[in-house]
Design a protein around this motif. Structure first.
Motif, PDB file in Angstrom:
ATOM      1  N   GLY A 137      -6.099   4.895   4.464  1.00  0.00           N
ATOM      2  CA  GLY A 137      -6.541   3.601   4.310  1.00  0.00           C
ATOM      3  C   GLY A 137      -7.591   3.425   2.955  1.00  0.00           C
ATOM      4  N   ARG A 138      -8.155   4.425   2.912  1.00  0.00           N
ATOM      5  CA  ARG A 138      -9.091   4.252   1.574  1.00  0.00           C
ATOM      6  C   ARG A 138      -8.592   4.625   0.180  1.00  0.00           C
ATOM      7  NH1 ARG A 138     -12.972   8.924   2.311  1.00  0.00           N
ATOM      8  NH2 ARG A 138     -14.481   7.662   0.955  1.00  0.00           N
ATOM      9  N   THR A 139      -7.332   5.145   0.164  1.00  0.00           N
ATOM     10  CA  THR A 139      -6.709   5.573  -1.089  1.00  0.00           C
ATOM     11  C   THR A 139      -5.695   4.607  -1.268  1.00  0.00           C
ATOM     12  OG1 THR A 139      -5.336   7.191   0.273  1.00  0.00           O
ATOM     13  CG2 THR A 139      -7.295   8.064  -0.761  1.00  0.00           C
ATOM     14  N   SER A 140      -4.369   4.935  -0.990  1.00  0.00           N
ATOM     15  CA  SER A 140      -3.441   4.215  -1.398  1.00  0.00           C
ATOM     16  C   SER A 140      -1.990   4.828  -0.454  1.00  0.00           C
ATOM     17  CB  SER A 140      -2.867   3.809  -2.700  1.00  0.00           C
ATOM     18  OG  SER A 140      -1.936   3.105  -2.981  1.00  0.00           O
ATOM     19  N   ASP A 141      -1.283   3.767  -0.241  1.00  0.00           N
ATOM     20  CA  ASP A 141       0.136   4.243   0.300  1.00  0.00           C
ATOM     21  C   ASP A 141       0.904   4.436  -0.977  1.00  0.00           C
ATOM     22  OD1 ASP A 141       0.062   1.692  -0.742  1.00  0.00           O
ATOM     23  OD2 ASP A 141       1.464   0.760   1.071  1.00  0.00           O
ATOM     24  N   HIS A 142       0.699   4.710  -1.966  1.00  0.00           N
ATOM     25  CA  HIS A 142       1.108   5.304  -3.146  1.00  0.00           C
ATOM     26  C   HIS A 142       0.377   6.407  -4.026  1.00  0.00           C
ATOM     27  CE1 HIS A 142       4.561   1.859  -3.629  1.00  0.00           C
ATOM     28  NE2 HIS A 142       3.723   1.131  -2.883  1.00  0.00           N
TER      29      HIS A 142
ATOM     30  N   THR B 144     -15.381   0.354   0.120  1.00  0.00           N
ATOM     31  CA  THR B 144     -16.825   0.524   0.114  1.00  0.00           C
ATOM     32  C   THR B 144     -17.083   1.189  -1.236  1.00  0.00           C
ATOM     33  OG1 THR B 144     -16.643   2.800   1.129  1.00  0.00           O
ATOM     34  CG2 THR B 144     -17.000   0.711   2.709  1.00  0.00           C
ATOM     35  N   ASP B 145     -18.421   1.484  -1.661  1.00  0.00           N
ATOM     36  CA  ASP B 145     -18.778   2.254  -2.835  1.00  0.00           C
ATOM     37  C   ASP B 145     -18.271   3.481  -2.670  1.00  0.00           C
ATOM     38  OD1 ASP B 145     -20.109   0.109  -3.704  1.00  0.00           O
ATOM     39  OD2 ASP B 145     -22.089   0.682  -3.243  1.00  0.00           O
ATOM     40  N   ALA B 146     -18.232   4.248  -1.429  1.00  0.00           N
ATOM     41  CA  ALA B 146     -17.760   5.622  -1.460  1.00  0.00           C
ATOM     42  C   ALA B 146     -16.041   5.652  -1.356  1.00  0.00           C
ATOM     43  CB  ALA B 146     -18.156   6.160  -0.044  1.00  0.00           C
ATOM     44  N   ASP B 147     -15.559   4.552  -1.176  1.00  0.00           N
ATOM     45  CA  ASP B 147     -14.051   4.448  -1.522  1.00  0.00           C
ATOM     46  C   ASP B 147     -13.824   4.395  -2.790  1.00  0.00           C
ATOM     47  OD1 ASP B 147     -13.824   4.489   1.349  1.00  0.00           O
ATOM     48  OD2 ASP B 147     -13.621   2.433   1.538  1.00  0.00           O
ATOM     49  N   PHE B 148     -14.605   3.465  -3.587  1.00  0.00           N
ATOM     50  CA  PHE B 148     -14.274   3.489  -4.985  1.00  0.00           C
ATOM     51  C   PHE B 148     -14.489   4.917  -5.886  1.00  0.00           C
ATOM     52  CE2 PHE B 148     -14.576  -1.267  -4.244  1.00  0.00           C
ATOM     53  CZ  PHE B 148     -13.521  -1.589  -5.040  1.00  0.00           C
TER      54      PHE B 148
ATOM     55  N   THR C 290     -12.251   9.563  -8.365  1.00  0.00           N
ATOM     56  CA  THR C 290     -11.987  11.073  -8.623  1.00  0.00           C
ATOM     57  C   THR C 290     -10.525  11.348  -8.497  1.00  0.00           C
ATOM     58  OG1 THR C 290     -14.117  11.595  -6.910  1.00  0.00           O
ATOM     59  CG2 THR C 290     -12.011  13.287  -6.969  1.00  0.00           C
ATOM     60  N   ALA C 291      -9.826  10.599  -8.042  1.00  0.00           N
ATOM     61  CA  ALA C 291      -8.472  10.543  -8.002  1.00  0.00           C
ATOM     62  C   ALA C 291      -7.867  10.230  -9.675  1.00  0.00           C
ATOM     63  CB  ALA C 291      -7.598   9.501  -7.009  1.00  0.00           C
ATOM     64  N   ARG C 292      -8.378   9.268 -10.215  1.00  0.00           N
ATOM     65  CA  ARG C 292      -8.370   8.815 -11.443  1.00  0.00           C
ATOM     66  C   ARG C 292      -8.448  10.181 -12.362  1.00  0.00           C
ATOM     67  NH1 ARG C 292     -13.181   6.219 -13.526  1.00  0.00           N
ATOM     68  NH2 ARG C 292     -13.773   8.442 -13.600  1.00  0.00           N
ATOM     69  N   ASP C 293      -9.627  10.870 -11.998  1.00  0.00           N
ATOM     70  CA  ASP C 293      -9.789  11.935 -13.037  1.00  0.00           C
ATOM     71  C   ASP C 293      -9.224  13.198 -12.628  1.00  0.00           C
ATOM     72  OD1 ASP C 293     -11.950  10.723 -14.049  1.00  0.00           O
ATOM     73  OD2 ASP C 293     -13.357  11.490 -12.802  1.00  0.00           O
ATOM     74  N   ARG C 294      -8.678  13.352 -11.612  1.00  0.00           N
ATOM     75  CA  ARG C 294      -7.589  14.238 -11.108  1.00  0.00           C
ATOM     76  C   ARG C 294      -6.233  14.190 -11.954  1.00  0.00           C
ATOM     77  NH1 ARG C 294      -7.843  17.511  -6.509  1.00  0.00           N
ATOM     78  NH2 ARG C 294      -5.710  18.259  -6.964  1.00  0.00           N
ATOM     79  N   LEU C 295      -5.918  12.850 -12.114  1.00  0.00           N
ATOM     80  CA  LEU C 295      -4.674  12.485 -12.561  1.00  0.00           C
ATOM     81  C   LEU C 295      -4.764  12.699 -14.119  1.00  0.00           C
ATOM     82  CD1 LEU C 295      -1.729  11.065 -12.066  1.00  0.00           C
ATOM     83  CD2 LEU C 295      -3.029   9.042 -13.037  1.00  0.00           C
TER      84      LEU C 295
ATOM     85  N   PRO D  84      -9.841  -8.452 -12.816  1.00  0.00           N
ATOM     86  CA  PRO D  84     -10.360  -7.327 -13.828  1.00  0.00           C
ATOM     87  C   PRO D  84     -11.481  -6.707 -13.219  1.00  0.00           C
ATOM     88  CG  PRO D  84      -9.691  -9.351 -15.039  1.00  0.00           C
ATOM     89  CD  PRO D  84      -9.488  -9.552 -13.381  1.00  0.00           C
ATOM     90  N   HIS D  85     -12.387  -7.486 -12.399  1.00  0.00           N
ATOM     91  CA  HIS D  85     -13.568  -6.812 -11.892  1.00  0.00           C
ATOM     92  C   HIS D  85     -13.290  -5.469 -10.998  1.00  0.00           C
ATOM     93  CE1 HIS D  85     -17.758  -6.553 -10.297  1.00  0.00           C
ATOM     94  NE2 HIS D  85     -17.039  -6.706  -9.020  1.00  0.00           N
ATOM     95  N   ALA D  86     -12.203  -5.816 -10.179  1.00  0.00           N
ATOM     96  CA  ALA D  86     -11.888  -4.715  -9.377  1.00  0.00           C
ATOM     97  C   ALA D  86     -11.334  -3.665 -10.135  1.00  0.00           C
ATOM     98  CB  ALA D  86     -10.793  -5.145  -8.307  1.00  0.00           C
ATOM     99  N   VAL D  87     -10.625  -3.747 -11.057  1.00  0.00           N
ATOM    100  CA  VAL D  87     -10.108  -2.495 -11.874  1.00  0.00           C
ATOM    101  C   VAL D  87     -11.394  -1.888 -12.714  1.00  0.00           C
ATOM    102  CG1 VAL D  87      -8.926  -2.196 -13.997  1.00  0.00           C
ATOM    103  CG2 VAL D  87      -7.958  -3.750 -12.588  1.00  0.00           C
ATOM    104  N   ALA D  88     -12.194  -2.616 -13.174  1.00  0.00           N
ATOM    105  CA  ALA D  88     -13.250  -1.951 -13.610  1.00  0.00           C
ATOM    106  C   ALA D  88     -14.158  -1.241 -12.693  1.00  0.00           C
ATOM    107  CB  ALA D  88     -14.295  -3.025 -14.332  1.00  0.00           C
ATOM    108  N   LYS D  89     -14.194  -1.341 -11.480  1.00  0.00           N
ATOM    109  CA  LYS D  89     -14.789  -0.329 -10.491  1.00  0.00           C
ATOM    110  C   LYS D  89     -14.276   0.864 -10.489  1.00  0.00           C
ATOM    111  CE  LYS D  89     -17.219  -1.677  -7.068  1.00  0.00           C
ATOM    112  NZ  LYS D  89     -18.525  -1.335  -6.901  1.00  0.00           N
ATOM    113  N   VAL D  90     -13.116   0.879 -10.899  1.00  0.00           N
ATOM    114  CA  VAL D  90     -12.368   2.401 -11.037  1.00  0.00           C
ATOM    115  C   VAL D  90     -12.196   2.743 -12.212  1.00  0.00           C
ATOM    116  CG1 VAL D  90     -10.122   3.780 -10.322  1.00  0.00           C
ATOM    117  CG2 VAL D  90     -11.100   1.860  -8.941  1.00  0.00           C
ATOM    118  N   PHE D  91     -12.053   1.964 -13.333  1.00  0.00           N
ATOM    119  CA  PHE D  91     -11.849   2.293 -14.849  1.00  0.00           C
ATOM    120  C   PHE D  91     -12.817   1.346 -15.429  1.00  0.00           C
ATOM    121  CE2 PHE D  91      -7.729   2.758 -12.461  1.00  0.00           C
ATOM    122  CZ  PHE D  91      -7.299   3.951 -13.024  1.00  0.00           C
TER     123      PHE D  91
END
Length: 378
Positions: free
Chosen positions: A365-370, A50-54, A59-64, A77-84
């Motif tokens: 399930g909203r984040t990742s198994d990695h 969902t939008d909340a999951d993205f 937030t995880a991106r910024d913490r990293l 590429p569209h999916a990547v752009a939702k996070v980056f």
């Protein structure tokens, strides 16, 4: 598909626009984001984000806080752009996506790959390719570069040799099928007093430990379909030859290099199972009879630093052992890597929407198994 810039012009615009002051340090990251998709899923049991999951992933991106990140399990590429978002990042995506759109999978005939190349997206207003809603999704690798980092993408190149054709039982239909595994993506990056080559990989899953037979890693071209399920360790062993070939070429070019991503191998504990040869001695050449093919490599994490799970519930399970690594040219690994190495633990995060601390039960399930991880290059 629309390509808004020639690559040389893209490099120029990256170099001239949108950067703050250059810095000597670069934070290198890697993240398997678990079937990152929009308007569809990779597997039937995937939960659409969902939008909340993205927002949580951002937030995880910024913490990293990484400047350059190797990504795995991204579907478009569209999916990547939702996070980056392209306003802040340059997104370089594997040409395997275009090869699949052209119907070249699973064999990828070399004579038909001449026009297939990775694409770097640098215009925030341009459309980003995405499969139509409900269409099957596949996993790819990508590299993203933060615009404010001062790093420039000099060149990108696919490594389709890693995308082996395999015969496996479909986990959902239970029918045998011939498919391909993931290509690698190479990017040469340059910035203030720093230039290096990055290979983003997502190697074959299902062989975290176990023997990699020499007949497979020394004779990778003998494979052919036979109606039987390929063992995961056979496929991973077959990937060793193209991976070692890439290493030999990279070392000959005398440019510092690093392989980043999901190795799908518990390198730090593989020797304990007494089944040999193992991934690391094959990769470095220690397991081969020749002395002239040795590769001086160093990995991050290593030792005790490799033992950290994404969730505290897994601290005493096998999931505490890393399968995601940086593999460096031995001279390129930071001498003090242990001081800057970071593996982001989701349990230490707070949901940006609800302000609640994340739990494995509600948020795995909203984040990742990695977990995403990073190291500072000085």
């Amino acid at each position: 598909m629309l390509r808004t810039f020639s690559f040389s012009l893209l490099v120029l615009m990256i170099a001239l626009g949108g950067f703050g002051p250059t810095r000597a340090d670069v934070v290198l990251g890697s993240w398997n984001i678990r079937t990152l998709a929009t308007n569809g899923t990779v597997f039937p049991d995937d939960v659409p984000r969902t939008d909340a999951d993205f927002a949580l992933l951002r937030t995880a991106r910024d913490r990293l806080g990484a400047d350059v990140i190797a990504l795995q399990e991204v579907t478009s590429p569209h999916a990547v752009a939702k996070v980056f978002p392209a306003s802040d990042y340059v997104i370089c995506f594997s040409g395997q996506y275009d090869a699949d759109e052209a119907g070249l999978a699973p064999w990828y005939p070399p004579e038909k790959l001449g026009g297939i190349k990775p694409t770097c997206y640098g215009d925030a207003n341009a459309p980003f390719p995405d499969p139509t809603a409900g269409a099957p999704r596949k996993q790819y690798v990508a590299v993203v570069v933060r615009r404010a980092s001062g790093m420039v993408v000099e060149s990108v190149r696919d490594v389709p040799e890693l995308g082996l054709t395999v015969e496996e039982e479909n986990r959902d239909t239970k029918q045998m099928e011939i498919r391909s595994v993931r290509w690698g993506l190479e990017a040469t990056l340059a910035g203030d007093r720093k230039r290096f080559r990055l290979l983003a990989v997502h190697l074959k899953s299902g062989c975290n430990t176990g023997e990699l037979r020499e007949v497979n890693w020394n004779n990778p071209t003998t494979w052919s379909p036979n109606g039987r399920n390929d063992h995961a360790c056979m496929t991973l062993a077959r990937q060793m030859a193209p991976l070692r070939s890439w290493l030999a070429r990279a070392r000959a070019d005398a440019v510092p290099f690093v392989i980043a991503g999901d190795m799908n191998r518990r390198i730090d504990i593989e020797a304990a199972d007494e089944q040999t040869p193992d991934f690391w001695p094959v990769l470095t050449g220690a397991a081969t009879p020749r002395a002239d093919d040795d590769q001086p490599l160093a990995r991050v994490p290593e030792g005790e630093k490799s033992k950290k799970a994404c969730w505290p519930e897994d601290d005493k399970s096998v999931f505490v052992n890393a399968i995601d690594y940086f593999i460096f040219d031995a001279q390129f690994r930071p001498a003090d890597w242990g001081a800057s190495y970071t593996k982001l633990r989701y349990a230490d995060m707070v949901d940006p929407v609800t302000s609640k601390k994340l739990t494995k039960k509600d948020d795995a399930g909203r984040t990742s198994d990695h977990c995403p991880f990073s190291v500072r290059l000085k």
